[in-house]
Design a protein around this motif. Structure first.
Motif, mmCIF file in Angstrom:
data_model
loop_
_atom_site.group_PDB
_atom_site.id
_atom_site.type_symbol
_atom_site.label_atom_id
_atom_site.label_comp_id
_atom_site.label_asym_id
_atom_site.label_seq_id
_atom_site.Cartn_x
_atom_site.Cartn_y
_atom_site.Cartn_z
ATOM 1 N N VAL A 1 1.097 -1.202 0.098
ATOM 2 C CA VAL A 1 0.247 0.069 -0.009
ATOM 3 C C VAL A 1 0.703 1.361 -0.078
ATOM 4 C CG1 VAL A 1 -1.645 1.480 1.231
ATOM 5 C CG2 VAL A 1 -1.863 -1.076 1.104
ATOM 6 N N PHE A 2 1.852 1.479 0.788
ATOM 7 C CA PHE A 2 2.804 2.310 0.907
ATOM 8 C C PHE A 2 3.626 2.702 -0.344
ATOM 9 C CE2 PHE A 2 7.043 4.163 1.390
ATOM 10 C CZ PHE A 2 6.764 5.213 2.310
ATOM 11 N N GLU A 3 3.953 1.514 -1.172
ATOM 12 C CA GLU A 3 4.639 1.750 -2.402
ATOM 13 C C GLU A 3 3.570 2.369 -3.398
ATOM 14 O OE1 GLU A 3 6.268 -2.290 -3.208
ATOM 15 O OE2 GLU A 3 7.918 -1.900 -1.894
ATOM 16 N N SER A 4 2.347 1.812 -3.558
ATOM 17 C CA SER A 4 1.214 2.149 -4.291
ATOM 18 C C SER A 4 1.031 3.666 -4.170
ATOM 19 C CB SER A 4 0.044 1.490 -4.553
ATOM 20 O OG SER A 4 -0.920 2.055 -5.243
ATOM 21 N N LEU A 5 0.937 3.829 -2.989
ATOM 22 C CA LEU A 5 0.353 5.477 -2.575
ATOM 23 C C LEU A 5 1.749 6.402 -2.564
ATOM 24 C CD1 LEU A 5 -1.743 7.321 -1.343
ATOM 25 C CD2 LEU A 5 -0.801 6.597 0.988
ATOM 26 N N GLN A 6 2.942 6.077 -2.354
ATOM 27 C CA GLN A 6 4.033 6.788 -2.586
ATOM 28 C C GLN A 6 4.081 7.232 -4.049
ATOM 29 O OE1 GLN A 6 7.947 5.273 -1.950
ATOM 30 N NE2 GLN A 6 8.551 7.099 -0.927
ATOM 31 N N GLN A 7 3.843 6.323 -4.938
ATOM 32 C CA GLN A 7 3.977 6.310 -6.230
ATOM 33 C C GLN A 7 3.073 7.501 -6.939
ATOM 34 O OE1 GLN A 7 6.673 5.543 -8.545
ATOM 35 N NE2 GLN A 7 5.433 7.254 -9.854
ATOM 36 N N GLN A 8 1.809 7.272 -6.530
ATOM 37 C CA GLN A 8 0.563 8.099 -6.639
ATOM 38 C C GLN A 8 0.776 9.576 -6.258
ATOM 39 O OE1 GLN A 8 -3.627 6.121 -6.922
ATOM 40 N NE2 GLN A 8 -2.392 4.623 -5.658
ATOM 41 N N LEU A 9 1.246 9.747 -5.037
ATOM 42 C CA LEU A 9 1.464 10.941 -4.601
ATOM 43 C C LEU A 9 2.442 11.755 -5.218
ATOM 44 C CD1 LEU A 9 1.014 10.300 -0.822
ATOM 45 C CD2 LEU A 9 -0.485 11.755 -2.184
ATOM 46 N N ASN A 10 3.593 10.899 -5.560
ATOM 47 C CA ASN A 10 4.725 11.711 -6.474
ATOM 48 C C ASN A 10 4.148 12.001 -7.660
ATOM 49 O OD1 ASN A 10 7.080 11.688 -4.686
ATOM 50 N ND2 ASN A 10 7.501 9.554 -4.741
ATOM 51 N N ASP A 11 3.495 11.288 -8.352
ATOM 52 C CA ASP A 11 2.858 11.439 -9.823
ATOM 53 C C ASP A 11 1.991 12.611 -9.489
ATOM 54 O OD1 ASP A 11 4.118 9.307 -10.664
ATOM 55 O OD2 ASP A 11 2.382 8.093 -10.871
ATOM 56 N N MET A 12 1.250 12.899 -8.422
ATOM 57 C CA MET A 12 0.390 14.000 -8.350
ATOM 58 C C MET A 12 1.211 15.349 -7.864
ATOM 59 S SD MET A 12 -2.753 14.463 -5.301
ATOM 60 C CE MET A 12 -3.324 13.201 -5.984
ATOM 61 N N ILE A 13 2.042 15.096 -7.245
ATOM 62 C CA ILE A 13 3.248 16.248 -7.001
ATOM 63 C C ILE A 13 3.859 16.768 -8.074
ATOM 64 C CG2 ILE A 13 5.398 16.892 -5.848
ATOM 65 C CD1 ILE A 13 4.367 15.193 -3.250
ATOM 66 N N SER A 14 4.246 16.049 -9.006
ATOM 67 C CA SER A 14 4.824 16.345 -10.276
ATOM 68 C C SER A 14 3.822 17.145 -11.195
ATOM 69 C CB SER A 14 5.334 15.202 -11.124
ATOM 70 O OG SER A 14 6.411 14.636 -10.468
ATOM 71 N N ALA A 15 2.473 16.612 -11.192
ATOM 72 C CA ALA A 15 1.633 17.176 -11.990
ATOM 73 C C ALA A 15 1.235 18.487 -11.625
ATOM 74 C CB ALA A 15 0.206 16.368 -12.160
ATOM 75 N N PHE A 16 1.091 18.792 -10.177
ATOM 76 C CA PHE A 16 0.627 19.976 -9.557
ATOM 77 C C PHE A 16 1.919 20.939 -9.926
ATOM 78 C CE2 PHE A 16 -2.953 19.889 -6.447
ATOM 79 C CZ PHE A 16 -3.482 18.801 -7.040
ATOM 80 N N LYS A 17 3.105 20.571 -9.675
ATOM 81 C CA LYS A 17 4.312 21.458 -9.878
ATOM 82 C C LYS A 17 4.381 21.890 -11.202
ATOM 83 C CE LYS A 17 7.285 20.172 -6.183
ATOM 84 N NZ LYS A 17 8.577 19.493 -5.631
ATOM 85 N N THR A 18 4.120 21.055 -12.289
ATOM 86 C CA THR A 18 4.171 21.247 -13.698
ATOM 87 C C THR A 18 3.096 22.262 -13.948
ATOM 88 O OG1 THR A 18 4.921 19.184 -14.310
ATOM 89 C CG2 THR A 18 3.838 20.403 -15.984
ATOM 90 N N SER A 19 1.912 22.150 -13.490
ATOM 91 C CA SER A 19 0.985 22.944 -13.439
ATOM 92 C C SER A 19 1.002 24.438 -12.937
ATOM 93 C CB SER A 19 -0.392 22.207 -12.881
ATOM 94 O OG SER A 19 -1.342 23.154 -12.464
#
Length: 144
Positions: A123-141
């Motif tokens: 669960v940690f690995e999946s959540l960490q990846q999804q949050l990192n993807d979200m952070i990247s998208a927010f920073k790009t935006s």
């Protein structure tokens, strides 16, 4: 087992769930939230479950269920808005932002009911990846 902290600067960090008594655990969790957090609020943000497909009810597997901890008094302090926490919480729908750093923790059945714990490894690995993807998208935006 580990927990996840997302800062107001959209920096993700991982931390070991604190050992010891409830008092000791709560002190460490408040310290990780920061900004002189005296009381944290236990939040079950809808998007954490509907969009990120996390489990929102405690199971027999410790840390399979996750939830978010935020500074209860964050709105009254000079805290910065947490874009990730606010998105998960649905601020764009109801208008109440999450202020300050957030923690995502696991939950388990304890002697007195539900206790916080670290997040189960897969669960940690999946959540960490999804949050990192979200952070990247927010920073790009934000940059665009």
């Amino acid at each position: 087992m580990k927990i996840i902290r997302v800062s107001t600067e959209m920096e993700l960090s991982e931390h070991e769930f604190p050992e010891g008594s409830y008092s000791r655990q709560n002190a460490v969790l408040r310290e990780l939230i920061g900004n002189d957090c005296n009381i944290y609020e236990h939040v079950l943000p809808e998007r954490l479950y509907k969009e990120m497909h996390m489990i929102g009810q405690v199971t027999n597997v410790p840390g399979q269920c996750v939830s978010m901890l935020v500074d209860e008094e964050g709105l009254y302090k000079r805290s910065r808005s947490n874009l990730i926490g606010s998105y998960l919480y649905g601020t764009d729908v109801h208008g109440y932002p999450v202020m300050g750093n957030i923690l995502i923790v696991g939950e388990k059945w304890g002697d007195e009911g539900i206790d916080f714990c670290g997040i189960e490894k897969s669960v940690f690995e999946s959540l960490q990846q999804q949050l990192n993807d979200m952070i990247s998208a927010f920073k790009t935006s934000k940059e665009g």
